[in-house]
Design a protein around this motif. Structure first.
Motif, short mmCIF file in Angstrom:
data_model
loop_
_atom_site.label_atom_id
_atom_site.label_comp_id
_atom_site.label_asym_id
_atom_site.label_seq_id
_atom_site.Cartn_x
_atom_site.Cartn_y
_atom_site.Cartn_z
N ALA A 198 0.84 -1.21 0.00
CA ALA A 198 0.00 0.00 0.00
C ALA A 198 0.87 1.25 0.00
N GLY A 199 2.04 1.16 0.61
CA GLY A 199 2.96 2.28 0.64
C GLY A 199 3.57 2.62 -0.70
N ILE A 200 3.36 1.76 -1.69
CA ILE A 200 3.84 2.07 -3.04
C ILE A 200 3.17 3.35 -3.56
N LEU A 201 1.94 3.61 -3.08
CA LEU A 201 1.26 4.85 -3.48
C LEU A 201 2.07 6.07 -3.04
N GLU A 202 2.69 5.99 -1.87
CA GLU A 202 3.54 7.10 -1.42
C GLU A 202 4.74 7.26 -2.36
N THR A 203 5.33 6.13 -2.73
CA THR A 203 6.47 6.17 -3.63
C THR A 203 6.10 6.76 -4.98
N ILE A 204 4.93 6.38 -5.48
CA ILE A 204 4.47 6.92 -6.76
C ILE A 204 4.30 8.43 -6.68
N MET A 205 3.64 8.89 -5.62
CA MET A 205 3.44 10.33 -5.45
C MET A 205 4.77 11.06 -5.32
N TYR A 206 5.69 10.44 -4.56
CA TYR A 206 6.98 11.08 -4.34
C TYR A 206 7.78 11.24 -5.63
N TYR A 253 0.73 8.60 5.09
CA TYR A 253 1.32 8.18 6.36
C TYR A 253 0.60 7.03 7.07
N PRO A 254 -0.73 6.94 7.06
CA PRO A 254 -1.39 5.86 7.81
C PRO A 254 -0.86 4.46 7.51
N HIS A 255 -0.35 4.23 6.31
CA HIS A 255 0.17 2.89 6.02
C HIS A 255 1.40 2.58 6.87
N GLU A 256 2.15 3.63 7.30
CA GLU A 256 3.31 3.42 8.16
C GLU A 256 2.88 2.89 9.53
N VAL A 257 1.83 3.50 10.09
CA VAL A 257 1.32 3.05 11.39
C VAL A 257 0.80 1.62 11.28
N GLY A 258 0.04 1.34 10.21
CA GLY A 258 -0.48 -0.01 10.00
C GLY A 258 0.62 -1.03 9.86
N ARG A 259 1.69 -0.69 9.18
CA ARG A 259 2.80 -1.62 8.98
C ARG A 259 3.52 -1.93 10.30
N THR A 260 3.75 -0.90 11.11
CA THR A 260 4.40 -1.12 12.40
C THR A 260 3.54 -2.00 13.30
N ARG A 261 2.21 -1.74 13.33
CA ARG A 261 1.33 -2.56 14.18
C ARG A 261 1.33 -4.02 13.71
N LEU A 262 1.34 -4.24 12.40
CA LEU A 262 1.33 -5.60 11.88
C LEU A 262 2.63 -6.35 12.19
N ARG A 263 3.72 -5.61 12.31
CA ARG A 263 5.02 -6.24 12.57
C ARG A 263 5.27 -6.52 14.04
N GLU A 264 4.42 -6.01 14.92
CA GLU A 264 4.57 -6.31 16.34
C GLU A 264 4.33 -7.79 16.60
N TYR A 269 -9.09 8.72 14.78
CA TYR A 269 -8.38 8.95 13.52
C TYR A 269 -6.99 9.55 13.74
N ARG A 270 -6.80 10.30 14.82
CA ARG A 270 -5.50 10.91 15.06
C ARG A 270 -4.41 9.86 15.27
N ALA A 271 -4.80 8.67 15.72
CA ALA A 271 -3.81 7.62 15.96
C ALA A 271 -3.14 7.18 14.66
N LEU A 272 -3.81 7.39 13.53
CA LEU A 272 -3.21 7.01 12.24
C LEU A 272 -2.04 7.91 11.87
N TYR A 273 -1.86 8.98 12.64
CA TYR A 273 -0.76 9.91 12.35
C TYR A 273 0.20 10.03 13.53
N ARG A 274 0.18 9.02 14.42
CA ARG A 274 1.14 9.02 15.52
C ARG A 274 2.55 8.86 14.98
N GLY A 275 3.45 9.72 15.44
CA GLY A 275 4.84 9.67 15.00
C GLY A 275 5.10 10.42 13.71
N LEU A 276 4.11 11.15 13.20
CA LEU A 276 4.31 11.86 11.92
C LEU A 276 5.40 12.91 12.03
#
Length: 324
Positions: free
Chosen positions: A201-209, A258-269, A290-297
């Motif tokens: 899902a983070g590939i979308l960030e790479t595409i935009m970047y 950014y939300p995909h970053e939070v999701g990825r970290t939670r999945l790797r726990e 919803y603010r939790a999706l941007y924790r650590g931004l």
């Protein structure tokens, strides 16, 4: 020449990734802690009155111990400076560089694979679509992101586990090899690919970047060519423009995806209730808002902007030097 060109981009990408990883490692540790579901991202219960977390039983790993921080997420997540301060006070300065080994092991080849794949894909897609068009950049970035994420996800999983490992100052650290053995023994090969869907899902960030980066870089370099006639001055300004374009485009892409970053970290726990990417995002929103999706931004942006600028400038510089 085609083989040399590929090796050149591999080497340049690896150099760029290594430089960026070393300089920004402490912010990467803080970002991962803040993204996690643990109590105050590794800060133990006695560090704050808002935490209701519990420290789980110690799990043996090849003679060492892994301390997993579990429980409810605190009502008020810590600030970036608070997290930095607590890590230094409780775990020591060395903990700010936890995961640097896997990061270097993974960053250099991942950047190398990415830039080489992006360069080759751009050459291929330029024969299908209009050369240097946004469609070429989007397609190339998507292909490069998919290949890179598939190859290096196991390394990033180990890095995340190491960064989430909370210890007291003076305790023996969990090594990358011990963590790798533990993951293999308890979860098997599939365990190394936890969070891969979030990475895709983070590939979308790479595409935009890369779409923004290519457009900004071309515009700035064209302007530079018309304003500067001295070679040395022009080259110096060109690399400043490259760093500026990389920093601005990366910050825009990070905020949007950014939300995909939070999701990825939670999945790797380890041993968590998170099972799939969409399920993780929905569960985070339901339990924490919803603010939790941007924790650590904040930590992510402070890390990614200089990291990306250093990486791209180093990459372009090495390519320039090797090409001449």
């Amino acid at each position: 020449m085609a083989g040399f060109d590929t090796l050149m981009h591999l080497f340049a990408g690896g150099c760029g990734g290594a430089v960026g990883a070393i300089v920004t490692c402490p912010l990467d540790v803080v970002k991962t802690r803040l993204q996690s579901s643990g109590s105050l991202a590794g800060i133990r219960p006695w560090d704050t009155c808002h935490s209701t977390s519990l420290i789980s039983n110690v799990v043996p790993v090849d003679g060492s111990t892994v301390r997993l921080v579990q429980g409810h997420v605190p009502q008020t997540p810590p600030s970036l400076l608070r997290c930095l301060q607590t890590i230094v006070e409780k775990e020591g300065m060395r903990s700010l560089f936890r995961g640097l080994g896997p990061n270097l092991v993974g960053m250099a080849p991942s950047r190398a694979i990415y830039f080489a794949a992006y360069s080759r894909a751009k050459d291929k897609f330029s024969t299908i679509f209009q050369p240097s068009s946004p469609l070429v950049h989007i397609s190339s970035a998507a292909c490069a992101g998919f290949i890179t994420n598939t190859c290096v996800n196991p390394i990033w999983l180990v890095k995340t586990r190491l960064q989430l490992y909370a210890r007291h100052r003076g305790e023996c650290s969990l090594t990358a090899l011990q963590c790798t053995r533990h993951v293999y023994r308890t979860e098997g090969i599939r365990g190394f690919y936890r969070g891969i869907t979030a990475s895709y899902a983070g590939i979308l960030e790479t595409i935009m970047y890369f779409t923004l980066y290519e457009a900004m870089k071309d515009a700035l370099l064209k302007q530079s060519k018309t304003q500067n006639s001295i070679d040395g001055q022009k080259r110096a300004i060109d690399f400043l423009h490259i760093m500026f374009a990389a920093a601005v485009s990366k910050s825009c892409a990070c905020c949007l995806a950014y939300p995909h970053e939070v999701g990825r970290t939670r999945l790797r726990e380890e041993g968590t209730k998170y099972r799939g990417f969409v399920q993780t995002l929905l569960l985070v929103v339901r339990e924490e808002g919803y603010r939790a999706l941007y924790r650590g931004l904040q930590a992510h942006l402070l890390r990614q902007i200089p990291n990306t600028a250093l990486t791209m400038a180093t990459y372009e510089l090495v390519v320039y030097l090797l090409s001449n």
